[in-house]
Enzyme design. Structure first.
Site, PDB file in Angstrom:
ATOM      1  CB  THR A  76      -0.736  -5.635   9.756  1.00 31.01           C
ATOM      2  OG1 THR A  76      -1.911  -5.260  10.462  1.00 31.01           O
ATOM      3  CG2 THR A  76      -0.040  -6.767  10.493  1.00 31.01           C
ATOM      4  CG  HIS A  77      -3.201  -3.428   6.670  1.00 30.59           C
ATOM      5  ND1 HIS A  77      -3.756  -3.687   5.442  1.00 30.59           N
ATOM      6  CD2 HIS A  77      -3.290  -4.602   7.369  1.00 30.59           C
ATOM      7  CE1 HIS A  77      -4.171  -4.955   5.403  1.00 30.59           C
ATOM      8  NE2 HIS A  77      -3.905  -5.533   6.554  1.00 30.59           N
TER       9      HIS A  77
ATOM     10  CE  LYS B 118      13.618  18.765   5.574  1.00 27.98           C
ATOM     11  NZ  LYS B 118      13.384  18.641   4.147  1.00 27.98           N
TER      12      LYS B 118
ATOM     13  CD  GLN C   8      30.101  -5.444 -26.601  1.00 25.70           C
ATOM     14  OE1 GLN C   8      30.712  -6.113 -27.416  1.00 25.70           O
ATOM     15  NE2 GLN C   8      30.036  -4.134 -26.667  1.00 25.70           N
TER      16      GLN C   8
ATOM     17  CD  GLU D 289      15.029  10.826   1.273  1.00 24.89           C
ATOM     18  OE1 GLU D 289      14.039  11.277   0.710  1.00 24.89           O
ATOM     19  OE2 GLU D 289      15.959  11.550   1.729  1.00 24.89           O
TER      20      GLU D 289
ATOM     21  CB  SER E 193      17.435  21.963   2.872  1.00 29.67           C
ATOM     22  OG  SER E 193      16.928  22.978   2.050  1.00 29.67           O
TER      23      SER E 193
END
Lengths: 456, 456, 456, 456
Positions: free
Chosen positions: C154-155, C282, C321, C289, C276
């Site tokens: 939580t949080h 990477k 329309q 995403e 990348s």
């Protein structure tokens, strides 16, 4: 009721309640009184009020202001349509029929628009100050962390090493843009519509420039019809608050992520954290979560107003009364969020050493290695490919880059030499950066100095 | 503070104020108390509370409810995070340490979600009743106007004659859809999350079904993690309010247009109109303008919440506290707008004769004429073209259709005969309609009867 | 031009281009043809078309459909207003004047609305299938991970241990709600407006029920005016897509976080990752995403349409329309996102052991310890406080809970005994859960079985 | 694939399609090539490229540009992620390995951001020109109608007489604000991020100022991390388009209302109107309806992007790819709507005499009468009340104001004299206005002159 005499039945009570804006526009009492004083002075100048009448009106209004501020008088939503008619009625109670002269050549349409613009000008100044405070909090934190190494991320994947100071400076620049945006809104707001009447000006020789001057406006709005129909400046303000909150939501997200057990990069102060009613061990970053969440609310205010104004014919329509609650709420939310964020930033504890070891020799240095190859005249696309192979080799052998030997490197590509190995030290990585705007700690220190001077 | 013992510093005062939801969630006090009573009874059933303890808790909670309702006790935003902790604290003051047993196996996450669902179920019922009232107001008005001719518009251009009753029935159907939508939301809301704890249920043998029964829920939510993270039902509710307000905004637009000097079709009651502070002759349809304007506000609430929830990881994040204000505001706005609209519709005066003469023989009958040609075996595209020529001829000769002679018609197209001329009477036009859902007054009267029975 | 004869000047070319919907509504060609065939059959039934005429029309339309599907004929935006008029024109080219009989008693208003509803019914079915596939992907992953321990948050702070299977089941339930919502939208959509004409039905004896039957609609819309003005069902569909995307954005956020170096809980397949152009090392979770990002786009579609419809008078206005592009885009985006997510989930690799050691004896077990105290008759508020002290003591002594000795515990609170120590094993923690909807692996396995049967 | 060597599996085909931006970012081809040429020149300057290499690159890029513009080469979405990688690949095909040197010190993050900013700068200029054209169309129409009397409305109720010229000037001012807003956005956009790399600048000695100069940027962006994460300028652009469309929607609404049979104030040109497929007599203002409707669409674009960026951590995340479609669509929609509106305004026919008789002696002159009383020293509130009684008296006796006799007036209030009767002539009403921004035709003519000079 200011408009009664041709009506036979009274406004239905529920309808009065439904339509009264008093509960929220009471907030404009001081601006309304300023507008009335300026209007009275102007009416005196053009001979509609005698000096005595003007003095009585001004004194009466000053008394009412004091009464409101000391809570001696509080107007009631079940009685008045808005704060403007409440104050006018109160003025009658205080000074009698002379009060009836104040509204000469004036409509609530221009009166309210002028009051709102005055209010906004003040609040934009407050927001700029609040932004300055947050920038200072970030700069103070940055000063201590120009050499605190952390991963810079793209796609939340480690990309290249940067410093925490550099990261905070990104937000200092964003915030500066927020001020530019507010400056634009200020210039759009700083125009007086007073004297435009309901929509068509007046047959009385009102001196609009005099009144504007009294109220410290830089200029006048033009066409009267447009002046009372225009809510563009409020929507521009809501846009400024929305982008501002969007930016704070990004910083909030980062602080939340950095506070997790997994990241373990910062610790929030107890002062800006809460616990759980069920789970005794919890410490939650509630304040920044709320800031992130409240961004949505401010976007909603923008949508609410712009879709309200869509398709409205000129000039004033009562729909436009719906401008005030989103305006007030967006200011309040943005203002307090800026303040809270300054408190949060000023009180976080940084785990300075968190990333140093992980990043020393880490794959996130591989761009630098590819750039080293470029200086050896290897075309970048090729060097990118070569370093890709280096990474793959290291990964398969579960080694960090700085655990690779020169022979291993040469085995992949013959051009590698001793000097390449230097590129695996994260400590030096930041200092090797050469470009304006990069995380080179020397440049970052200059930037901090620059901003500190700039914001004085 | 419910979560204090591992914290060293207290929550910053401004931060408490910023994060407290008490000022708005106080509205859930009755639901919170119901939830607590059900939870206590369940804890008694599974042996965690003795009968005495349970009785003490229930009595204490009943007292607190009475105190709130009689304004003897009012919790303070500077002291409490929310109404739930305020009530718990108050219970300690009343019954001592036994109060500490109430929170066994419960988190505010499931407690609040349960309370909100209870509140929503009540409010959905209220909205359905309010919609019924507005439908009745429309049906009552429709009953008197099955033969009140008016232009039906497309593109706000006169298209074909219809009746006012038929126009109002369109809104009765829209409103019926609003109820179907609310019924869907009700079924989504009518599930108890109580017993899900913070996110992972409990090691205590909580009887979720017993508690759900006590609270009149039809069933349980499933997975605990989802149960405390879910705000879908609130967004569905905001969608229902948004579409509902959108529909009311369309009716408002029409009433505003019909009230203009140019249309002069209806007169609003003074009870739902206001005047101008400047212009003595004005009578403005403010109430429906506000309804139209407030549609935007409710759209904003939808946007605010859905963009707040976007991208939030499971389970509870404090951002979700931002669900309540848009929920309350959307309900309040929609509810009062429905009520106001019923008042408006019940009190308008119709200018019955306004359009009769204008439409008798008007070009808007030309579709009927084209359909007459179809029955003479002229392909519709050709009959459309022929009637287009008739219209052009009439326009050029500034005649209405019923001012054309048979020879003139025959000159354009030979098939025309005497019976075609009947098609220029607007009086008969409605009765000539043959299709289900058309403005034929006989069908419209049947529809009104149907709806009146349906809504009993 | 279908409406030409009374016009003198032609529509400006840019204006035709601006107003033509052909570039996007070409997508409705098959539905338009189905609607026309049903209409033709109905006209035959009521005697407006002869059998021969009807046969010619049906054969002509079938040919046109084939031409479009084989790309032999492609209508041009610079020539036609929309796909409906393009097909009608083409029919003239094929079968001559008989084509002109097809539009009898029909307007594009009811024609288009019927076609869109047919299209939506198909697409809702596709979405339900796609949701089923994603649920299956999640269930298949869940099956292997009922005992894969992970922190429940939580949080975004570790709260209590759960399993990955339990986490995935949360999404299975969310997705089930998405189907319920689509079912509601389906029932709102499954009503035929054909025969409502432009706004007022027809003087021809059209058999609306016959046509609806031909097209497989369950029932008719009612009032003709409402039928052609109504876009509520499309907004309900956009709401369903928005909430659906919001839910996917939450899962995306979690997958992104779990893929970070810091979390290191899952590895995305290369098939759903990109690299990348600059940084050779990477590997980025681009697909999820994009799903997260596209949620915003779908929200925008909702806002766009609802604010377009706001304040529109009845019946058709050309603004409407603007319903089609957001409709098509929301479907496409939601549909492909569901598909991509199923691919992502099916191909991730889980780091099963990632959290086991960290959570064994971790503070996130402290709620269970507090509940143990409850079974010893300690009021929960007190037990929460006691365990808070245990956590603080452990933290100050940098120990995990399972590194505390009984004397240490007893020193804090005397009631602790040997059995309390059992509560520090994360392995047993899940099995100790007793409530419906909890992560107890036995219950989770039952749930998986239940869903697998349910979704067959 | 630009990033391949460490990957084992290829990107899934559907995933490539899902993630490719080529179908829409192909629109940036010219800007991408300009950016690459500037970058090449800079690399030459700092010695990374030889003159020959630079020349080869520049020549190759010029060829590619020509190929795209002559449609000789068209990149395929199933092959490339975006236009940037497509062009780079093509360059390899043309000039071989030297192409691989172009990407030195550059990431797509800074490359794309630079290209988008270049595109936006051009488009903002186009929008300003388009706004100028519409302002000219309005001024040309205004010039002919400084004495064309029409009712000015508040709440769509007749308020005070104004002229059509005055009404059009309101929109000239609104449009001027739209340009100011675009100027602000331009200044925010006119900063070069080139050289910021992926997020952290470069170890190569890139000369950012030289490259910015080549591309005609006024200055550099600062912090590299912020530079690649920033989408504020795009959201500011979307805000400008949204407010711009909102303003056009208001003008559209008015033109639609003025075109109704009931208002009968203007006639749209056939060139900007359409008819009905069913109703032969119809002439519909479709173009302005579409403009009004498309405002919603542009609001949706704003909402889409701002909620996409909300809560995103720095620096680049793939979600940000969702910036381009709303950007392109908002530009296209706003641009063509401005153009269409200029066409509409230039071609409408005004019914000059429509309102003259109705307004002569109309109640909408009563504010002027009340102001006349003010000049007789009657407090405005009292004069408002008196005139209210005059209106009520006239209404009850179904007279217009100019049908009242002096005795009748004096009966209501004794101060009335002959000169008051002058105030009932609508012809003089406009000329009696004394305030800046009022509809006094002399002032309006000055304003038109001022704007014509201003816009040269």
């Amino acid at each position: 009721m200011l408009w009664g005499s041709r009506f036979i039945k009274k406004l239905n009570n529920d309808a009065l309640n439904f339509s009264s804006s008093l509960s929220f526009d009471v907030r404009l009492y001081a601006q309304d009184i300023s507008v009335s004083i300026a209007h009275a002075n102007m009416l005196k100048k053009i001979g509609i009020l005698t000096k005595q009448e003007c003095d009585d009106i001004v004194a009466g209004l000053a008394e009412i202001k004091a009464e409101i501020e000391t809570e001696q008088w509080y107007p009631d939503s079940n009685e008045f349509e808005d704060i403007h008619s409440a104050i006018e009625k109160r003025l009658f109670e205080k000074i009698g029929d002379t009060a009836g002269k104040l509204h000469s050549g004036r409509s609530r349409n221009d009166q309210v628009a002028t009051g709102v613009r005055l209010w906004m000008k003040e609040k934009i100044k407050e927001l700029r100050d609040q932004i300055n405070s947050l920038q200072h909090a970030l700069l103070n934190a940055a000063e201590k962390h120009t050499d605190t190494i952390m991963p810079g991320y793209t796609h939340l994947q480690r990309a290249q090493p940067i410093s925490l100071a550099f990261h905070f400076l990104a937000y200092v620049e964003m915030l500066e843009r927020s001020k530019s945006r507010l400056n634009f809104v200020f210039s759009e707001t700083d125009k007086s519509p007073l004297g435009c009447g309901a929509l068509a000006g007046s047959t009385l020789p009102l001196d609009r420039e005099f009144a504007a001057n009294e109220l410290n406006f830089s200029s006048l709005t033009g066409n009267a019809l447009d002046s009372v129909s225009d809510r563009d400046y409020i929507i521009d303000f809501l846009n400024a608050c929305s982008i501002g909150m969007m930016n704070l939501s990004r910083l909030s997200e980062e602080l939340i992520i950095w506070s997790t057990s997994e990241w373990n990069f910062i610790t929030m102060s107890d002062e800006f954290s809460t616990g759980s009613s069920l789970m005794p061990q919890k410490k939650n970053p509630d304040i920044v979560e709320l800031i992130r969440g409240k961004a949505g609310r401010v976007f909603g205010n923008y949508v609410g107003l712009i879709s309200t104004v869509k398709g409205l014919p000129l000039s004033y329509n009562r729909d436009l009364q719906e401008d005030k609650e989103p305006l007030f709420d967006s200011f309040d939310t943005y203002n307090v969020s800026l303040k809270m964020m300054a408190g949060v930033i000023s009180s976080i504890t940084i785990n300075n050493e968190r990333f140093y070891n992980e990043l020393d020799g880490d794959f996130s240095l591989s761009t630098d290695l590819a750039e080293w190859l470029v200086t050896k005249d290897v075309p970048f696309r090729k060097s990118h490919e070569i370093v890709g192979k280096v990474v793959k080799y290291a990964e398969e052998n579960t080694k960090k880059l700085n655990e690779l030997s020169l022979p291993e490197l040469k085995n992949i590509y013959d051009v590698f030499d001793e000097s390449a190995l230097n590129f695996f030290s994260v400590k030096d990585a930041l200092y090797r950066k050469q470009t304006i705007g990069s995380p080179n700690p020397d440049l970052v220190r200059d930037q901090i100095k620059f901003w500190k001077t700039q914001l004085l």
